[in-house]
Design a protein around this motif. Structure first.
Motif, PDB file in Angstrom:
ATOM      1  N   THR A  28       0.824  -1.206   0.000  1.00 38.22           N
ATOM      2  CA  THR A  28       0.000   0.000   0.000  1.00 38.22           C
ATOM      3  C   THR A  28       0.858   1.256   0.000  1.00 38.22           C
ATOM      4  OG1 THR A  28      -1.710  -1.170   1.214  1.00 38.22           O
ATOM      5  CG2 THR A  28      -1.833   1.239   1.212  1.00 38.22           C
ATOM      6  N   SER A  29       1.999   1.232   0.728  1.00 42.67           N
ATOM      7  CA  SER A  29       2.844   2.419   0.800  1.00 42.67           C
ATOM      8  C   SER A  29       3.470   2.744  -0.532  1.00 42.67           C
ATOM      9  CB  SER A  29       3.956   2.211   1.851  1.00 42.67           C
ATOM     10  OG  SER A  29       4.847   1.177   1.426  1.00 42.67           O
ATOM     11  N   ASN A  30       3.583   1.754  -1.444  1.00 44.35           N
ATOM     12  CA  ASN A  30       4.182   2.000  -2.760  1.00 44.35           C
ATOM     13  C   ASN A  30       3.153   2.340  -3.832  1.00 44.35           C
ATOM     14  OD1 ASN A  30       6.866   1.639  -2.059  1.00 44.35           O
ATOM     15  ND2 ASN A  30       6.687  -0.594  -2.159  1.00 44.35           N
ATOM     16  N   VAL A  31       1.865   2.234  -3.487  1.00 44.66           N
ATOM     17  CA  VAL A  31       0.845   2.544  -4.471  1.00 44.66           C
ATOM     18  C   VAL A  31       0.902   4.037  -4.790  1.00 44.66           C
ATOM     19  CG1 VAL A  31      -1.634   2.721  -4.861  1.00 44.66           C
ATOM     20  CG2 VAL A  31      -0.668   0.659  -3.830  1.00 44.66           C
ATOM     21  N   GLY A  32       0.927   4.376  -6.062  1.00 45.19           N
ATOM     22  CA  GLY A  32       0.960   5.771  -6.456  1.00 45.19           C
ATOM     23  C   GLY A  32       2.345   6.366  -6.500  1.00 45.19           C
ATOM     24  N   ALA A  33       3.405   5.620  -6.146  1.00 48.40           N
ATOM     25  CA  ALA A  33       4.771   6.133  -6.221  1.00 48.40           C
ATOM     26  C   ALA A  33       5.122   6.414  -7.672  1.00 48.40           C
ATOM     27  CB  ALA A  33       5.740   5.119  -5.628  1.00 48.40           C
ATOM     28  N   VAL A  34       5.643   7.607  -7.939  1.00 50.02           N
ATOM     29  CA  VAL A  34       5.969   8.013  -9.303  1.00 50.02           C
ATOM     30  C   VAL A  34       7.453   7.776  -9.550  1.00 50.02           C
ATOM     31  CG1 VAL A  34       6.034   9.956 -10.908  1.00 50.02           C
ATOM     32  CG2 VAL A  34       4.160   9.748  -9.266  1.00 50.02           C
ATOM     33  N   PRO A  35       7.822   7.035 -10.602  1.00 51.60           N
ATOM     34  CA  PRO A  35       9.239   6.856 -10.918  1.00 51.60           C
ATOM     35  C   PRO A  35       9.840   8.197 -11.328  1.00 51.60           C
ATOM     36  CG  PRO A  35       7.875   6.048 -12.712  1.00 51.60           C
ATOM     37  CD  PRO A  35       6.950   6.379 -11.578  1.00 51.60           C
ATOM     38  N   THR A  36      11.127   8.334 -11.169  1.00 53.03           N
ATOM     39  CA  THR A  36      11.786   9.580 -11.546  1.00 53.03           C
ATOM     40  C   THR A  36      12.726   9.330 -12.710  1.00 53.03           C
ATOM     41  OG1 THR A  36      13.536   9.173  -9.922  1.00 53.03           O
ATOM     42  CG2 THR A  36      11.667  10.519  -9.226  1.00 53.03           C
ATOM     43  N   CYS A  37      12.822  10.347 -13.579  1.00 56.58           N
ATOM     44  CA  CYS A  37      13.733  10.220 -14.721  1.00 56.58           C
ATOM     45  C   CYS A  37      15.166  10.225 -14.218  1.00 56.58           C
ATOM     46  CB  CYS A  37      13.495  11.357 -15.709  1.00 56.58           C
ATOM     47  SG  CYS A  37      13.640  13.005 -14.994  1.00 56.58           S
ATOM     48  N   MET A  38      16.015   9.514 -14.953  1.00 54.32           N
ATOM     49  CA  MET A  38      17.412   9.428 -14.545  1.00 54.32           C
ATOM     50  C   MET A  38      18.350   9.842 -15.682  1.00 54.32           C
ATOM     51  SD  MET A  38      17.343   5.962 -12.219  1.00 54.32           S
ATOM     52  CE  MET A  38      19.062   6.145 -11.749  1.00 54.32           C
ATOM     53  N   MET A  39      18.401   9.074 -16.773  1.00 54.00           N
ATOM     54  CA  MET A  39      19.319   9.403 -17.859  1.00 54.00           C
ATOM     55  C   MET A  39      18.723  10.364 -18.870  1.00 54.00           C
ATOM     56  SD  MET A  39      22.038   8.139 -16.902  1.00 54.00           S
ATOM     57  CE  MET A  39      22.992   8.682 -18.309  1.00 54.00           C
ATOM     58  N   THR A  40      17.393  10.374 -19.001  1.00 47.67           N
ATOM     59  CA  THR A  40      16.728  11.326 -19.889  1.00 47.67           C
ATOM     60  C   THR A  40      15.521  11.896 -19.166  1.00 47.67           C
ATOM     61  OG1 THR A  40      17.402  10.076 -21.863  1.00 47.67           O
ATOM     62  CG2 THR A  40      15.640  11.682 -22.128  1.00 47.67           C
ATOM     63  N   CYS A  41      15.477  13.224 -19.060  1.00 42.90           N
ATOM     64  CA  CYS A  41      14.354  13.901 -18.421  1.00 42.90           C
ATOM     65  C   CYS A  41      13.707  14.857 -19.420  1.00 42.90           C
ATOM     66  CB  CYS A  41      14.817  14.686 -17.194  1.00 42.90           C
ATOM     67  SG  CYS A  41      15.352  13.658 -15.805  1.00 42.90           S
ATOM     68  N   TYR A  42      12.394  14.882 -19.458  1.00 43.83           N
ATOM     69  CA  TYR A  42      11.649  15.732 -20.376  1.00 43.83           C
ATOM     70  C   TYR A  42      11.003  16.889 -19.625  1.00 43.83           C
ATOM     71  CZ  TYR A  42      12.241  12.015 -23.799  1.00 43.83           C
ATOM     72  OH  TYR A  42      12.786  11.082 -24.659  1.00 43.83           O
ATOM     73  N   VAL A  43      11.006  18.062 -20.285  1.00 41.26           N
ATOM     74  CA  VAL A  43      10.414  19.267 -19.702  1.00 41.26           C
ATOM     75  C   VAL A  43       9.493  19.894 -20.743  1.00 41.26           C
ATOM     76  CG1 VAL A  43      10.872  21.534 -18.689  1.00 41.26           C
ATOM     77  CG2 VAL A  43      12.485  19.656 -18.322  1.00 41.26           C
ATOM     78  N   ALA A  44       8.332  20.380 -20.304  1.00 44.13           N
ATOM     79  CA  ALA A  44       7.400  21.059 -21.202  1.00 44.13           C
ATOM     80  C   ALA A  44       6.631  22.110 -20.417  1.00 44.13           C
ATOM     81  CB  ALA A  44       6.426  20.068 -21.839  1.00 44.13           C
ATOM     82  N   THR A  45       6.161  23.142 -21.112  1.00 45.17           N
ATOM     83  CA  THR A  45       5.367  24.172 -20.440  1.00 45.17           C
ATOM     84  C   THR A  45       4.045  23.609 -19.928  1.00 45.17           C
ATOM     85  OG1 THR A  45       4.436  24.859 -22.573  1.00 45.17           O
ATOM     86  CG2 THR A  45       6.383  26.047 -21.786  1.00 45.17           C
ATOM     87  N   THR A  46       3.635  22.487 -20.487  1.00 48.35           N
ATOM     88  CA  THR A  46       2.397  21.836 -20.037  1.00 48.35           C
ATOM     89  C   THR A  46       2.670  20.762 -18.988  1.00 48.35           C
ATOM     90  OG1 THR A  46       2.581  20.279 -21.886  1.00 48.35           O
ATOM     91  CG2 THR A  46       1.224  22.241 -22.225  1.00 48.35           C
ATOM     92  N   GLY A  47       3.933  20.625 -18.589  1.00 49.36           N
ATOM     93  CA  GLY A  47       4.300  19.578 -17.648  1.00 49.36           C
ATOM     94  C   GLY A  47       3.962  19.934 -16.211  1.00 49.36           C
ATOM     95  N   ASN A  48       4.378  19.033 -15.316  1.00 52.82           N
ATOM     96  CA  ASN A  48       4.125  19.205 -13.895  1.00 52.82           C
ATOM     97  C   ASN A  48       5.299  18.586 -13.145  1.00 52.82           C
ATOM     98  OD1 ASN A  48       3.170  18.774 -11.163  1.00 52.82           O
ATOM     99  ND2 ASN A  48       1.111  19.165 -11.935  1.00 52.82           N
ATOM    100  N   ASP A  49       5.835  19.312 -12.190  1.00 51.71           N
ATOM    101  CA  ASP A  49       6.996  18.794 -11.467  1.00 51.71           C
ATOM    102  C   ASP A  49       6.663  17.598 -10.588  1.00 51.71           C
ATOM    103  OD1 ASP A  49       8.735  20.520 -12.655  1.00 51.71           O
ATOM    104  OD2 ASP A  49       8.886  21.911 -10.970  1.00 51.71           O
TER     105      ASP A  49
END
Length: 318
Positions: A28-49
């Motif tokens: 249950t504690s891992n439900v909803g955990a968001v992976p994080t980018c490591m070698m390639t990260c994408y950024v957009a004006t429509t994105g969300n941190d």
């Protein structure tokens, strides 16, 4: 002992309940955990941190978030749009920061919002490519440079650096700077309006335009002081202004090689309209000479009170 024997039949059931509870809690504690980018990260004006940044569809919102998050040696891909940020690359991190678009169409704009350097770099190997960098201005300890870099290996590839109320690029303290197929224009600084390269490090400018920059004192287009070496090839340095060395000011950088390039239309108030090449006998430098080699290049239509094309001089007999 009799009491313990009395509850012995229930011990297996109790153990099963404990294990089940622990497993359920961990899952249950891992439900909803968001992976994080490591070698390639994408950024957009429509994105969300709060996103992972692992795909264009789960892009982050801010360049700074991606730069902090990406692993050393990774890449930050920035979609078209305007990002008002003052980005600090963590010390010693190796990273490529790549914008959208190519050629004359640069859809990624990083705007300093007149609130400091647009990019600040210390150490590591960093590439900035395919973006427009603008509107840096002095704030606090920042000088308002488009890019400030020290102790690093910095490559600028297909970028436009413009309208900064500080140096377009300030490269200092052993920083190696390579500028390729880029434009650095309409920036202003006390010294080195377009590029300021000093105290060690190599400068390589290829296929680029340095134009319309202003320095209050020295080096409107390019300012060199005690750099390890400098090479300018297939480039245009034009329409820059300064008191001395409007196109290029060189003090104690040996060698400076200019090939297949044009230096024109630069204006110096005092001397060295095109190039001010001066050995000032600086006792702190290990190589007190300013030897410039010019190959198959045009130096024309520059103005100055003395040495409209080239002012070549030595101070203190150096």
């Amino acid at each position: 002992m009799k009491r313990l024997r009395r509850y012995r039949p229930f011990i297996p059931i109790l153990l099963v309940l404990i294990v089940t509870f622990a497993t359920t809690f961990i899952t249950t504690s891992n439900v909803g955990a968001v992976p994080t980018c490591m070698m390639t990260c994408y950024v957009a004006t429509t994105g969300n941190d709060a996103n992972s940044g692992t795909t264009p569809g789960t892009a982050l919102r801010n360049i700074q978030t991606a730069v902090d998050q990406v692993s050393s040696g990774g890449t930050v891909n920035i979609a078209d749009g305007t990002y008002t940020e003052n980005v600090v690359v963590p010390g010693g991190k190796n990273v490529t920061i790549d914008g959208g678009g190519s050629g004359l169409i640069l859809g990624t704009v990083v705007d300093g919002g007149d609130a400091g350097n647009v990019f600040s770099i210390s150490g590591g190997t960093v590439t900035l490519s395919d973006m427009r960098i603008r509107d840096g201005a002095p704030s606090g300890f920042d000088q308002g440079n488009g890019v400030f870099s020290e102790f690093a290996n910095l490559t600028l590839l297909r970028v436009v650096i413009t309208s900064n109320n500080g140096n377009g690029v300030y490269s200092n303290l052993g920083n190696d700077l390579t500028v390729t197929n880029s434009t650095i224009s309409n920036n202003s600084g006390f010294t080195g309006g377009g590029i300021r390269q000093e105290v060690g490090g190599d400068l390589i400018v290829t296929g680029s335009t340095i134009s319309g920059n202003t320095a209050t004192t020295l080096g409107g287009g390019i300012y060199l002081s005690r750099a390890s070496s400098a090479s300018i090839s297939r480039s245009t340095i034009s329409g820059n202004s300064a008191d001395i060395g409007a196109g290029i000011f060189n003090a104690n950088t040996d060698p400076l090689t200019i090939s297949n390039s044009t230096i024109s239309g630069n204006t110096a108030t005092t001397k060295g309209g095109g190039i001010g090449n001066i050995n000032d006998g600086d006792s702190d430098c290990s190589n007190c000479s300013s030897i410039t080699t010019i190959i198959n290049s045009t130096i024309a239509s520059n103005t100055a009170a003395t040495g409209a094309g080239i002012q070549n001089e030595s101070i203190f007999g150096g």
